[in-house]
Design a protein around this motif. Structure first.
Motif, short mmCIF file in Angstrom:
data_model
loop_
_atom_site.label_atom_id
_atom_site.label_comp_id
_atom_site.label_asym_id
_atom_site.label_seq_id
_atom_site.Cartn_x
_atom_site.Cartn_y
_atom_site.Cartn_z
N MET A 96 -6.39 6.34 -15.03
CA MET A 96 -7.05 5.46 -14.05
C MET A 96 -6.03 4.99 -13.03
O MET A 96 -4.92 4.60 -13.38
CB MET A 96 -7.67 4.25 -14.75
N VAL A 97 -6.38 5.04 -11.76
CA VAL A 97 -5.48 4.61 -10.69
C VAL A 97 -6.17 3.58 -9.83
O VAL A 97 -6.95 3.90 -8.94
CB VAL A 97 -5.03 5.80 -9.82
N GLY A 98 -5.90 2.32 -10.10
CA GLY A 98 -6.37 1.23 -9.26
C GLY A 98 -7.87 1.22 -9.04
O GLY A 98 -8.63 1.96 -9.65
N THR A 99 -8.30 0.34 -8.17
CA THR A 99 -9.72 0.21 -7.86
C THR A 99 -10.00 0.29 -6.37
O THR A 99 -11.14 0.40 -5.96
CB THR A 99 -10.26 -1.14 -8.38
N VAL A 100 -8.96 0.23 -5.55
CA VAL A 100 -9.13 0.23 -4.10
C VAL A 100 -9.15 1.67 -3.59
O VAL A 100 -8.30 2.49 -3.97
CB VAL A 100 -7.99 -0.55 -3.41
N ASN A 101 -10.09 1.99 -2.74
CA ASN A 101 -10.20 3.33 -2.16
C ASN A 101 -9.16 3.49 -1.07
O ASN A 101 -9.08 2.68 -0.14
CB ASN A 101 -11.61 3.53 -1.59
N ARG A 102 -8.35 4.53 -1.16
CA ARG A 102 -7.31 4.79 -0.16
C ARG A 102 -7.90 5.10 1.21
O ARG A 102 -7.26 4.88 2.24
CB ARG A 102 -6.44 5.98 -0.59
N VAL A 103 -9.11 5.64 1.22
CA VAL A 103 -9.75 6.07 2.47
C VAL A 103 -10.53 4.91 3.07
O VAL A 103 -11.39 4.32 2.41
CB VAL A 103 -10.67 7.27 2.24
N GLY A 106 6.96 -6.00 6.08
CA GLY A 106 6.15 -6.80 5.18
C GLY A 106 4.68 -6.40 5.23
O GLY A 106 4.01 -6.32 4.20
N ILE A 107 4.19 -6.15 6.43
CA ILE A 107 2.80 -5.70 6.59
C ILE A 107 2.63 -4.30 6.00
O ILE A 107 1.65 -4.01 5.30
CB ILE A 107 2.40 -5.70 8.08
N GLY A 108 3.59 -3.43 6.27
CA GLY A 108 3.51 -2.05 5.83
C GLY A 108 3.43 -1.89 4.32
O GLY A 108 2.83 -0.93 3.82
N ARG A 109 4.01 -2.81 3.57
CA ARG A 109 3.97 -2.73 2.11
C ARG A 109 2.53 -2.78 1.57
O ARG A 109 2.26 -2.30 0.48
CB ARG A 109 4.81 -3.83 1.48
N TRP A 110 1.63 -3.37 2.36
CA TRP A 110 0.24 -3.38 1.93
C TRP A 110 -0.39 -1.99 2.05
O TRP A 110 -1.39 -1.70 1.41
CB TRP A 110 -0.55 -4.43 2.71
N GLY A 111 0.22 -1.14 2.86
CA GLY A 111 -0.20 0.26 2.88
C GLY A 111 0.13 0.91 1.54
O GLY A 111 -0.64 1.74 1.03
N ASN A 112 1.29 0.56 0.95
CA ASN A 112 1.63 1.05 -0.38
C ASN A 112 0.62 0.57 -1.42
O ASN A 112 0.27 1.31 -2.34
CB ASN A 112 3.03 0.57 -0.78
N PHE A 113 0.17 -0.67 -1.26
CA PHE A 113 -0.84 -1.21 -2.17
C PHE A 113 -2.11 -0.37 -2.11
O PHE A 113 -2.68 0.00 -3.14
CB PHE A 113 -1.14 -2.66 -1.79
N MET A 114 -2.56 -0.06 -0.90
CA MET A 114 -3.78 0.73 -0.75
C MET A 114 -3.60 2.15 -1.27
O MET A 114 -4.56 2.80 -1.70
CB MET A 114 -4.20 0.76 0.72
N ASN A 115 -2.36 2.64 -1.23
CA ASN A 115 -2.06 4.00 -1.68
C ASN A 115 -1.75 4.07 -3.17
O ASN A 115 -1.44 5.14 -3.68
CB ASN A 115 -0.86 4.56 -0.91
#
Length: 277
Positions: free
Chosen positions: A1-8, A131-140
């Motif tokens: 299982m990989v997270g719950t947030v859709n990357r797309v 700092g903002i960009g790290r949330w892209g890692n979260f989504m990924n």
């Protein structure tokens, strides 16, 4: 299982548009806007920032990709075409900063702009964009740490959508993306505070303060991650580079204060004594 947030985020004409790209671009746009405002206050043209970014942005992406590939070369030797498949991930911020820094030097030389001044203008905006960009890692679902428990994450008072998305590969993970994001935003606020203090920082020292702050935090956070690039044995590339930058930043800061004569104060007051971010 990989997270719950859709990357797309959504699809456009059948092409998937990822949250990662949207967040990274948003960080860049905000950084450009803030830097342009500060450039005008520092005596430059706002266009100096946008002109610089025309080449800096693609070069930084290339640098970030090359850095990642060079220190993770084995799979790309087996399938070289995957070097160009950035949609699958694989960008290293240090590579982007190095490439952007090299271009900045040549850009400033060509346009008769002080390199130190340009670095000072850009530094707070860059760390905010990071700092903002790290949330892209979260989504990924990347840039996470070792295993932990849901109880530990709840003690951090994190919202459920973050906790749920940290359930990766059948275990809850340390949200190292969040630790670095918070560290970077705090760094942005600190740099803005220091930059506004008349007579406190000399030319070049906003940038050096950024180097010292960011590398210090990255040193420790990188040690918690499970997806680090390794130089050899247990030596993590970004952790070693962070240590070098931290020591080097302090060394240059102290050396300039002792050896460089007539260092100008960074902050220049305006007639109304107001300061732009």
């Amino acid at each position: 299982m990989v997270g719950t947030v859709n990357r797309v985020a959504f699809e456009l004409f059948g092409i998937a548009i990822y949250w990662y790209a949207i967040i990274i671009i948003s960080g860049v746009v905000i950084a450009m806007w803030l830097s342009s405002r500060e450039a005008v206050r520092a005596g430059l043209r706002s266009d100096d920032v946008s002109d610089f970014m025309l080449a800096a942005l693609p070069l930084s992406f290339i640098g970030a990709r090359l850095y990642y590939v060079l220190f993770n070369i084995e799979p790309y030797l087996q399938d070289p075409m995957q070097i160009f498949n950035i949609r699958s991930g694989g960008l290293a911020i240090y590579g982007g900063l190095i490439a952007g820094g090299i271009w900045l030097y040549f850009y400033c030389q060509r346009n008769f702009i002080s390199t130190w001044t340009f670095l000072d203008i850009a530094a707070p905006s860059v760390i905010l964009a990071q700092g903002i960009g790290r949330w892209g890692n979260f989504m990924n679902h990347e840039a996470f740490g070792g295993e932990t428990t849901r109880a530990f994450l709840e003690k951090l008072h994190l919202p459920d959508f973050i906790i749920d998305n940290m359930y990766i590969d059948d275990a809850y993970r340390q949200p190292t993306f969040l630790y670095e994001s918070v560290w970077n935003v705090l760094g942005f606020l600190l740099l803005i505070f220091l930059r506004k203090k008349t007579g406190l920082l000399k030319q070049g020292e906003v940038f050096l303060s950024y180097i010292i702050w960011y590398s210090f935090g990255r040193m420790f956070i990188e040690g918690m991650r499970t997806d680090s690039l390794y130089l050899f044995g247990p030596i993590r590339v970004s952790q070693l580079l962070s240590f070098v930058l931290f020591v080097g930043g302090w060394a240059v800061f102290i050396w300039r204060r002792k050896k460089v004569k007539d260092l100008k104060d960074y902050n220049r007051s305006r007639g109304d004594n107001e300061y732009l971010i």
